[in-house]
Write an enzyme that holds these catalytic residues in place. Structure first.
Site, PDB file in Angstrom:
ATOM      1  N   HIS A 100      -8.249  21.952  -0.519  1.00 38.34           N
ATOM      2  CA  HIS A 100      -7.287  21.519  -1.537  1.00 38.34           C
ATOM      3  C   HIS A 100      -6.871  22.322  -2.729  1.00 38.34           C
ATOM      4  O   HIS A 100      -7.893  21.557  -3.595  1.00 38.34           O
ATOM      5  CB  HIS A 100      -6.860  20.162  -1.516  1.00 38.34           C
ATOM      6  CG  HIS A 100      -6.848  19.186  -0.285  1.00 38.34           C
ATOM      7  ND1 HIS A 100      -8.150  19.154   0.407  1.00 38.34           N
ATOM      8  CD2 HIS A 100      -6.477  18.900   0.588  1.00 38.34           C
ATOM      9  CE1 HIS A 100      -7.919  18.911   1.244  1.00 38.34           C
ATOM     10  NE2 HIS A 100      -6.594  18.188   1.537  1.00 38.34           N
TER      11      HIS A 100
ATOM     12  N   HIS B 289      -1.303  22.955  -0.825  1.00 37.45           N
ATOM     13  CA  HIS B 289      -1.773  21.658  -0.969  1.00 37.45           C
ATOM     14  C   HIS B 289      -3.071  21.258   0.038  1.00 37.45           C
ATOM     15  O   HIS B 289      -4.000  21.269  -1.055  1.00 37.45           O
ATOM     16  CB  HIS B 289      -1.032  20.143  -0.465  1.00 37.45           C
ATOM     17  CG  HIS B 289      -1.425  18.889  -0.291  1.00 37.45           C
ATOM     18  ND1 HIS B 289      -1.700  18.092  -1.331  1.00 37.45           N
ATOM     19  CD2 HIS B 289      -2.240  18.373   1.064  1.00 37.45           C
ATOM     20  CE1 HIS B 289      -2.425  16.941  -0.641  1.00 37.45           C
ATOM     21  NE2 HIS B 289      -2.501  17.078   0.210  1.00 37.45           N
TER      22      HIS B 289
ATOM     23  N   GLU C  92      -6.731  -9.308  -1.570  1.00 37.02           N
ATOM     24  CA  GLU C  92      -7.648  -8.783  -0.713  1.00 37.02           C
ATOM     25  C   GLU C  92      -8.780  -7.243  -0.913  1.00 37.02           C
ATOM     26  O   GLU C  92      -9.316  -7.432  -1.674  1.00 37.02           O
ATOM     27  CB  GLU C  92      -7.411  -9.082   0.101  1.00 37.02           C
ATOM     28  CG  GLU C  92      -7.771 -10.680   0.801  1.00 37.02           C
ATOM     29  CD  GLU C  92      -6.468 -11.284   1.115  1.00 37.02           C
ATOM     30  OE1 GLU C  92      -5.304 -12.180   0.798  1.00 37.02           O
ATOM     31  OE2 GLU C  92      -5.066 -10.156   0.887  1.00 37.02           O
TER      32      GLU C  92
ATOM     33  N   HIS D 205      -4.593 -16.942  11.732  1.00 34.87           N
ATOM     34  CA  HIS D 205      -5.152 -17.155  10.545  1.00 34.87           C
ATOM     35  C   HIS D 205      -7.348 -16.798  11.263  1.00 34.87           C
ATOM     36  O   HIS D 205      -8.456 -17.718  10.715  1.00 34.87           O
ATOM     37  CB  HIS D 205      -5.667 -18.664   9.976  1.00 34.87           C
ATOM     38  CG  HIS D 205      -4.761 -18.140   8.750  1.00 34.87           C
ATOM     39  ND1 HIS D 205      -3.921 -18.018   9.154  1.00 34.87           N
ATOM     40  CD2 HIS D 205      -4.499 -17.999   7.360  1.00 34.87           C
ATOM     41  CE1 HIS D 205      -2.906 -17.771   7.668  1.00 34.87           C
ATOM     42  NE2 HIS D 205      -3.607 -18.302   7.473  1.00 34.87           N
TER      43      HIS D 205
END
Length: 678
Positions: free
Chosen positions: A50, A281, A428, A490
């Protein structure tokens, strides 16, 4: 430099490039061009990479490293250095070029020539451990920003403990448009703003290009307004204007808030036809475009060659922080906190910390508590937190459920970093990345807390922690259908198998309070990767009273041997060990001699010698019991083993009903044994 070409008139990016190239060259320009040339040459030689990002952001990076970034190439792990994180890890030649130019050992021109080749420290993306100047592994976009947030938190925590004479440094990040799109950058940036991490600066390489093309295809955020709303100071500059760059960096040094500097740049600056396009890129420029780009930049050296006078200037930059480091070493030598500071930075545990674990194990043996392993974990923390002051805890808005807070810790806030517990909010992913950053910064042992199911949100950062072998501990409660009524959304099913498959992780699923204490001890001691403590919501009996040996250290062991010749071996983890013990009692009454093996950590068990593993597993038929997917259990059960567990998602009901419904009971085990033994 080459002047503007009439063909650029209809292309505003190329027109701006022509204007930049027409400016009188400065020393900073020549120094930045050394970065650009190395990036061009390395990517061309590797035939992949890159080049565009290093070519575009080189002016900003040059200003940062020559005037603001505090480091000493002679001691790249100096504890009070600034941290530099290339969150846009695909542009890795920017970092490798800077390390080479500033004289970091282990990143010479021969290493640059082997960019992206096997065993080269100049890997495709920066890899922690390949060179001391690489602070963290980056590549998955957004991870670097959130990891840097953790580094900035670590600086504040350690400064609060040891004082600014020993801890006073900044964290710098170079990030891309893609970093800004990834959700983890939002989580990390919001947390940084909330905690007012004023020594954190993100230099946003705003080149408006991603792989698919112009970022306008998918991205129209007002990033400055977004970061301002997070509580950051934010401004936009021309990333090719030295005056604006230096003014913005000076502003960041004075800011009372974390700072975002959006640097408007041209990706692939200098490339005559590809600059400002996705063509620069993720692919080499090609020989013709590369040569033309160098000509346009005024660079006429052979590949991988930096003129001696320019290299001398860059090497002087590498030694610019030497006097500052020597002054710091004098302060450290005279500090009454020197011993403790050097201990935590070296990652050594306090001399007597293990005494707290020994006392806890003795108490468990005497009281034989029946409690959830999440509660046993809190008991372990209540013993460990006072004994290990480098332990830093936190939870993603589940403190009361994870039981991760010890009252003596105190909480961290924007105006108080003397606490040792961080409320991460419902973040999280950001929490996990920040914990990686704290661990990689050094001086701290972070632990996090959430429900085991939400490792789905954490997984990319857990993986970075595993790759970097970060000393992080994750407390993961509500580990199975045993959580009950919250239902299948859950209830983890595939998570144990998935995380056990990840290299460098230790996944601990303890069966009782004694195993919890032992697993915490192992997680604290372990310095070569993350540890996951997978814990129950439901209460479990204490099954062991022996304290002399940490039996979990071998990953698996015979908890209860057969009372006669072993007819069957019942292998289980966590909450299912007690169920296996009940089945063993029923089988014994029928004259079937069963042994029960607890396997709290598969990774450690797999490291034991074959003789020990066979001693534990035995030659009798094997039955595996775990309230989770059976994927991977064949490793221990063999081809003719039987697995009792989950084959689909769970359900919403009291946990006792769920265990019966899914057939994870002593009766089911006994029936399976009868069938297997015929």
């Amino acid at each position: 430099m080459a002047g503007p070409d009439v063909t650029t008139i209809d292309n505003p990016v190329l027109a701006h490039q022509a204007e930049i190239l027409a400016r009188p060259p400065t020393q900073a320009w020549h120094m930045a061009n050394a970065i650009r040339a190395l990036a061009i040459d390395a990517v061309e030689a590797a035939k992949s990479g890159h080049p565009g990002m290093p070519m575009g952001i080189a002016d900003v990076a040059t200003a940062l490293w020559t005037r603001f970034h505090k480091f000493d190439a002679a001691d790249p792990r100096w504890p009070d250095r600034d941290r530099f994180v290339l969150s846009a890890g695909h542009g890795s030649m920017l970092l490798y070029g800077l390390l080479y130019l500033t004289g970091h050992d282990g990143m010479g021109i021969e290493e640059i020539k082997r960019f992206r080749q096997l065993h080269s420290p100049a890997a495709g993306h920066p890899e922690y451990g390949e060179n001391p100047g690489i602070e963290t592994t980056t590549g998955p976009l957004g991870q670097g920003i959130a990891t840097a947030v953790g580094m900035a938190i670590a600086e504040r925590l350690l400064a609060a403990r040891f004082g600014r004479s020993l801890v006073d440094h900044r964290t710098w990040v170079i990030a891309s448009d893609g970093d800004m799109m990834e959700g983890i950058s939002h989580e990390g940036a919001a947390l940084a703003g909330h905690l007012c991490l004023s020594k954190l600066t993100v230099l946003y390489d705003e080149n408006h290009i991603s792989i698919d093309g112009d970022t306008a295809l998918a991205y129209s955020d007002d990033v400055l307004k977004r970061f301002t709303a997070y509580g950051w100071a934010a401004r936009r500059i021309d990333g090719h204007d030295p005056q604006q760059i230096n003014a913005a960096l000076s502003f960041a040094m004075r800011s009372k808030k974390p700072t975002l500097i959006a640097c408007r740049t041209i990706i692939g600056l200098g490339a005559p036809t590809k600059a400002g396009t996705a063509a620069t890129h993720g692919s080499p420029l090609g020989a013709q475009e590369a040569a033309a780009a160098k000509t346009a930049l005024g660079w006429h050296e052979p590949p991988f060659t930096v003129p001696d006078d320019l290299l001398v200037r860059w090497r002087a930059v590498g030694g610019r922080g030497a006097a500052t480091r020597r002054a710091w070493l004098k302060r450290l030598a005279h500090s009454n906190m020197r011993g403790e500071f050097e201990r935590v930075v070296a990652g050594k545990l306090p001399d007597n910390w293990h005494e707290a674990v020994a006392a806890l194990k003795q108490d468990i043996a005497e009281t034989r508590p029946k409690m959830a392993t999440r509660q046993s974990s809190l008991k372990a923390l209540e013993a460990l937190v006072p004994a290990t002051p480098e332990l830093i805890g936190g939870s993603a808005d589940l403190t009361g459920s994870n039981l991760t807070f010890v009252k003596a810790m105190g909480t961290v806030s924007a105006h108080n970093f003397t606490g040792r517990y961080i409320h991460y909010g419902v973040r999280e992913h950001g929490m996990c990345a920040a914990a990686n950053g704290m661990a990689l910064h050094g001086g701290l042992i972070p632990y996090t807390g959430t429900f085991f199911i939400f490792t789905d949100y954490m997984r990319p950062a857990i993986r970075i922690g595993a790759i970097t072998r970060a000393h992080v501990i994750h407390v993961l409660t509500h580990d199975s259908i045993g959580l009950g009524e919250d239902g299948p959304t859950h209830q983890p099913i595939e998570h144990l198998a998935s995380l056990r498959a990840m290299p460098h992780l230790h996944v601990y699923r303890p069966a009782d309070a004694m195993e919890v204490a032992e697993c915490w001890e192992l997680a604290i001691r372990r310095t070569d990767g993350p540890s996951l403590l997978v814990l129950t919501r439901q209460a479990l009996p204490t099954m062991r009273t022996d304290t002399a040996e940490n039996r979990c250290a071998r990953g698996g062991y015979v908890l209860a041997d057969a009372e006669g010749p072993r007819a069957v071996t019942l292998l289980a983890t966590g909450s299912e060990v007690a169920i296996a013990m009940d089945a063993r009692a029923v089988l014994a009454a029928e004259g079937v001699h069963a042994a029960v093996v607890s396997l709290p950590c598969w990774e450690l068990f797999s490291q034991q010698d074959e003789a020990y593993r066979m001693q534990v597993l035995g030659t009798a038929p094997r039955i595996g019991i775990e309230a989770a997917s059976g994927f991977g259990w064949e490793r221990w059960l063999g081809n003719d083993g039987v697995f009792i567990g989950m084959s689909g998602f769970g359900a919403s009901a009291p946990y006792e009903d769920l265990y019966k419904h899914f057939g994870i009971t002593p009766d089911a085990i006994v029936a399976a044994v009868r069938k297997r033994l015929g």
